[in-house]
Design a protein around this motif. Structure first.
Motif, short mmCIF file in Angstrom:
data_model
loop_
_atom_site.label_atom_id
_atom_site.label_comp_id
_atom_site.label_asym_id
_atom_site.label_seq_id
_atom_site.Cartn_x
_atom_site.Cartn_y
_atom_site.Cartn_z
N LYS A 133 0.69 -1.38 0.19
CA LYS A 133 -0.05 0.11 0.04
C LYS A 133 0.87 1.23 -0.07
CE LYS A 133 -4.10 2.39 0.75
NZ LYS A 133 -5.12 2.21 -0.10
N TYR A 134 1.79 1.35 0.81
CA TYR A 134 2.67 2.45 0.81
C TYR A 134 3.65 2.73 -0.31
CZ TYR A 134 6.69 5.34 2.79
OH TYR A 134 7.36 6.33 2.66
N THR A 135 3.96 1.80 -0.74
CA THR A 135 5.02 1.96 -2.06
C THR A 135 4.04 1.70 -3.47
OG1 THR A 135 5.44 -0.49 -2.15
CG2 THR A 135 7.00 0.80 -1.12
N GLY A 136 2.98 1.29 -3.36
CA GLY A 136 2.01 1.06 -4.74
C GLY A 136 2.89 0.07 -5.75
N ARG A 137 3.99 -0.80 -5.21
CA ARG A 137 4.40 -1.82 -5.76
C ARG A 137 3.69 -3.24 -5.51
NH1 ARG A 137 10.59 0.33 -4.95
NH2 ARG A 137 10.40 2.47 -5.86
N CYS A 152 8.80 -4.64 -0.96
CA CYS A 152 9.32 -4.81 0.35
C CYS A 152 10.60 -6.20 0.23
CB CYS A 152 8.38 -5.26 1.24
SG CYS A 152 7.36 -6.34 1.17
N LEU A 153 11.59 -6.15 1.16
CA LEU A 153 12.25 -7.27 1.30
C LEU A 153 12.19 -7.56 2.93
CD1 LEU A 153 14.71 -9.14 0.73
CD2 LEU A 153 16.13 -7.08 1.34
N VAL A 154 11.82 -9.08 2.93
CA VAL A 154 11.44 -9.52 4.26
C VAL A 154 12.70 -10.31 4.79
CG1 VAL A 154 9.86 -10.67 5.91
CG2 VAL A 154 8.90 -9.49 3.72
N ILE A 155 13.23 -10.21 5.84
CA ILE A 155 14.45 -10.93 6.22
C ILE A 155 14.36 -11.08 7.72
CG2 ILE A 155 16.76 -10.94 6.61
CD1 ILE A 155 17.13 -9.40 4.22
N MET A 194 21.83 -4.04 3.43
CA MET A 194 20.58 -4.09 2.59
C MET A 194 19.34 -3.17 3.07
SD MET A 194 21.14 -6.46 0.66
CE MET A 194 19.45 -6.34 0.12
N GLN A 195 19.72 -2.41 4.30
CA GLN A 195 18.71 -1.51 4.60
C GLN A 195 19.14 -0.24 3.88
OE1 GLN A 195 15.75 -1.56 6.92
NE2 GLN A 195 15.50 0.41 5.53
N GLU A 196 20.35 0.06 3.65
CA GLU A 196 20.62 1.34 2.99
C GLU A 196 20.14 1.42 1.39
OE1 GLU A 196 24.79 3.86 2.02
OE2 GLU A 196 24.98 2.01 3.09
N TRP A 197 20.17 0.08 1.02
CA TRP A 197 19.79 -0.05 -0.64
C TRP A 197 18.62 0.09 -0.74
CZ3 TRP A 197 16.69 -3.74 -2.77
CH2 TRP A 197 17.26 -3.78 -4.33
N CYS A 198 17.70 -0.69 0.38
CA CYS A 198 16.29 -0.64 0.32
C CYS A 198 15.93 1.05 0.42
CB CYS A 198 15.67 -1.30 1.32
SG CYS A 198 15.57 -3.10 1.07
N THR A 199 16.39 1.57 1.60
CA THR A 199 15.93 3.07 1.53
C THR A 199 16.27 4.09 0.19
OG1 THR A 199 16.51 2.84 3.98
CG2 THR A 199 16.48 5.25 3.15
N VAL A 212 12.33 0.94 -1.12
CA VAL A 212 11.95 -0.61 -0.85
C VAL A 212 11.77 -0.49 0.61
CG1 VAL A 212 12.16 -3.00 -0.88
CG2 VAL A 212 12.97 -1.49 -2.93
N VAL A 213 10.44 -1.11 1.14
CA VAL A 213 10.43 -1.20 2.53
C VAL A 213 11.06 -2.38 2.97
CG1 VAL A 213 8.67 -1.46 4.59
CG2 VAL A 213 8.05 -0.03 2.38
N MET A 214 12.03 -2.24 3.92
CA MET A 214 12.75 -3.39 4.59
C MET A 214 12.03 -3.87 6.00
SD MET A 214 16.74 -4.29 4.64
CE MET A 214 17.39 -5.84 5.23
N ILE A 215 11.62 -5.17 5.80
CA ILE A 215 10.95 -5.77 7.23
C ILE A 215 11.73 -7.01 8.01
CG2 ILE A 215 8.72 -6.92 7.81
CD1 ILE A 215 7.54 -5.93 4.95
N ALA A 216 11.61 -6.65 9.36
CA ALA A 216 12.55 -7.42 10.20
C ALA A 216 11.64 -8.46 10.64
CB ALA A 216 13.24 -6.75 11.14
N ASP A 217 11.41 -9.78 10.24
CA ASP A 217 10.53 -10.90 10.85
C ASP A 217 11.20 -11.13 11.91
OD1 ASP A 217 9.27 -13.13 11.48
OD2 ASP A 217 9.27 -13.76 9.83
N GLU A 218 10.84 -10.76 13.04
CA GLU A 218 11.46 -11.05 14.42
C GLU A 218 10.37 -11.88 15.26
OE1 GLU A 218 14.19 -9.78 16.32
OE2 GLU A 218 14.88 -7.88 15.32
N VAL A 219 9.66 -12.56 14.37
CA VAL A 219 8.98 -13.51 15.15
C VAL A 219 9.41 -14.48 16.29
CG1 VAL A 219 7.05 -15.39 14.82
CG2 VAL A 219 7.10 -13.31 13.37
N GLN A 220 10.53 -15.16 15.61
CA GLN A 220 11.15 -16.04 16.50
C GLN A 220 12.41 -15.55 17.38
OE1 GLN A 220 12.99 -20.60 16.24
NE2 GLN A 220 11.65 -19.91 14.81
N SER A 221 12.92 -14.21 16.58
CA SER A 221 14.12 -14.01 17.21
C SER A 221 14.05 -12.77 18.33
CB SER A 221 15.24 -13.42 16.18
OG SER A 221 14.68 -12.50 15.27
N GLY A 222 12.63 -12.18 18.24
CA GLY A 222 12.26 -10.95 19.25
C GLY A 222 12.14 -11.15 20.36
N ILE A 223 11.94 -10.16 21.39
CA ILE A 223 11.59 -10.32 22.50
C ILE A 223 12.41 -11.03 23.57
CG2 ILE A 223 9.31 -10.69 24.23
CD1 ILE A 223 8.89 -9.01 21.89
#
Length: 444
Positions: free
Chosen positions: A142-146, A221-224, A244-249, A253-264
């Motif tokens: 939605k944000y990028t229209g891509r 987006c790039l999801v990692i 990769m974040q510098e390249w995305c910005t 491109v929106v760069m997304i951290a999937d911290e589902v397992q590695s977070g908290i």
């Protein structure tokens, strides 16, 4: 007056595994539960606390799996239990999008404070990690229209139609379940053990692939995962994620951290991205966020989150008040009790023990991970072939330790203990795993 702390329960196997009560329940399961839903340890759990799970026959196991990283704060954590009991007597459901409630806002405030970066952030909540990934992609599109979505090799993102397409391997998550989602592209990531590349070199390879095989003008987006979970706790080379974040910005491109397992607090930082100096545009949380209750969040830059029209985000059970109350109790302990310090303690105790196993067994080609997210990868030193981890896990289970497997080639033992595990329990568990490893390798 000094508080009296009850001693931690110990591992205790009092019947054969599975015991008679578990065997009876396994027969009932076979009759009425879909066979596609497996079990790793053939016992039924009756209760659990901190790092010990107890089955219906009275056997006690040291749990190094935490329900795949969910009970990070410990099974039946006292403050989480108290918060849930209080909340369930006040409000169990109203749907936040209809009539809001304070715990939802409080968790959004905590995430704004604890996710990487000091920019303005907003959040919303769903039920599971897969839903968080789905919604992160929706927001980025939605944000990028891509349209295009990029992920990296060895990643795992969920079991919905979109996320099972995003996973690196189809089996068992997507085999025979197509057609799969469109506009999903896989690129090489950073796997230092296999590719030998520096962070900068690996980033250049990923960028080249995305530019040539996807096209930046179509990439939303790039999801990692900052540390890949199901892929085998792969830790990227230093510098890879910020590059990769510098390249995305630079390329919108929106760069997304999937911290589902590695977070908290799993890795000794509240979010693993912090280890790498990475400030993602969006951060996805789930698993350990609510101490065992189902809750997941999408947190991101305010301008990205607010690009979605009113009513475009939500869900009936997302951000349930009971789960939010549990998450408040988790974050209160993160701030008051130095849970990141506990994850660091676990690594200080466990990693040397794993290193000792590696010295005795050349089949352990690498010990890796951070905090309470550690793993060993198993390779035959003569043939270079992956050594299956499942027999080792099964043998450890029979001896009272639950340990999970992972890896694209199913050759990784992964350790996800709760932060409540004691040093003695760690030592005992690794001793059991050492015996299981020796017996399994000698039998191979």
């Amino acid at each position: 007056m000094t508080d009296i702390v009850a001693p931690a329960l110990s591992r205790s196997i009092v019947t054969e595994i599975p015991g008679p009560n578990s065997r009876a329940l396994l027969e009932r399961k076979e009759r009425v539960v879909a066979k596609a839903v497996p079990h790793q340890l053939p016992v039924f759990i009756e209760s659990a606390h901190d790092a010990i799970i107890t089955d219906v026959d009275g056997n006690r196991f040291i749990d190094l799996g935490c329900g795949i990283g969910v009970t990070t704060i410990g099974h039946t954590n006292d403050k989480v239990v108290d918060a849930v009991r209080e909340q369930v007597g006040k409000l169990t459901h109203s749907l936040f999008g209809t009539t809001p409630y304070e715990p939802y806002v409080r968790i959004a405030e905590y995430l704004a404070a604890h996710t990487p970066g000091d920019h303005d952030k907003k959040s919303f909540f769903v039920n599971s990690g897969s839903e968080a990934v789905e919604n992160g992609v929706k927001i980025a599109r939605k944000y990028t229209g891509r349209r295009a979505v990029a992920v990296v090799e060895h990643g795992y993102h969920g079991r919905t139609n979109l996320t099972m397409t995003m996973n690196y391997k189809p089996m068992p998550y997507a085999a025979g379940m197509g057609p799969l989602a469109s506009d999903i592209f896989h690129a090489p990531g950073s796997y230092p053990l296999q590719d030998g590349l520096s962070g900068a070199e690996a980033a250049e390879r990923t960028q080249y692939h995305l530019e040539k095989h996807v096209g930046v003008e179509d990439l939303s987006c790039l999801v990692i995962e900052p540390i890949q979970g199901e892929g085998g706790f792969i830790v990227p080379a230093d510098g890879y994620l910020p590059a990769m974040q510098e390249w995305c910005t630079a390329n919108g491109v929106v760069m997304i951290a999937d911290e589902v397992q590695s977070g908290i607090c799993r890795t000794g930082a509240t979010f693993a991205s912090d280890h790498f100096g990475w400030v993602p545009d969006l951060v996805l949380s789930a698993k350990g966020i609510a101490g065992g209750l189902p809750l997941a969040g999408v947190t991101g830059r305010a301008e990205i989150m607010d690009s979605v029209h009113v009513g475009g985000l939500g869900g009936t059970f997302g951000g349930n008040p009971i789960a939010c109350a549990a998450a408040v109790a988790v974050f209160e302990q993160i701030e008051a009790d130095d849970l990141n310090g506990e994850a660091q303690r676990i690594e200080r105790v466990m990693r040397p023990l794993l290193d000792e196993l590696a010295e005795r067994h050349p089949e352990i080609i690498e010990v890796r991970g951070k905090g309470a997210m550690l793993a060993v990868e198993l390779i035959d030193p003569e043939t270079g072939a992956p050594i299956p981890a499942a027999p080792i896990s099964a043998a450890a289970g029979l001896d009272g330790v639950l340990v999970l497997t992972a890896g694209t080639d199913y050759n990784v033992l992964r350790f996800l203990p709760s932060l409540a595990i004691t040093d003695d329990q760690i030592r005992e568990a690794i001793d059991v795993i050492g015996r299981a490893l020796a017996s399994s390798l000698s039998a191979a």
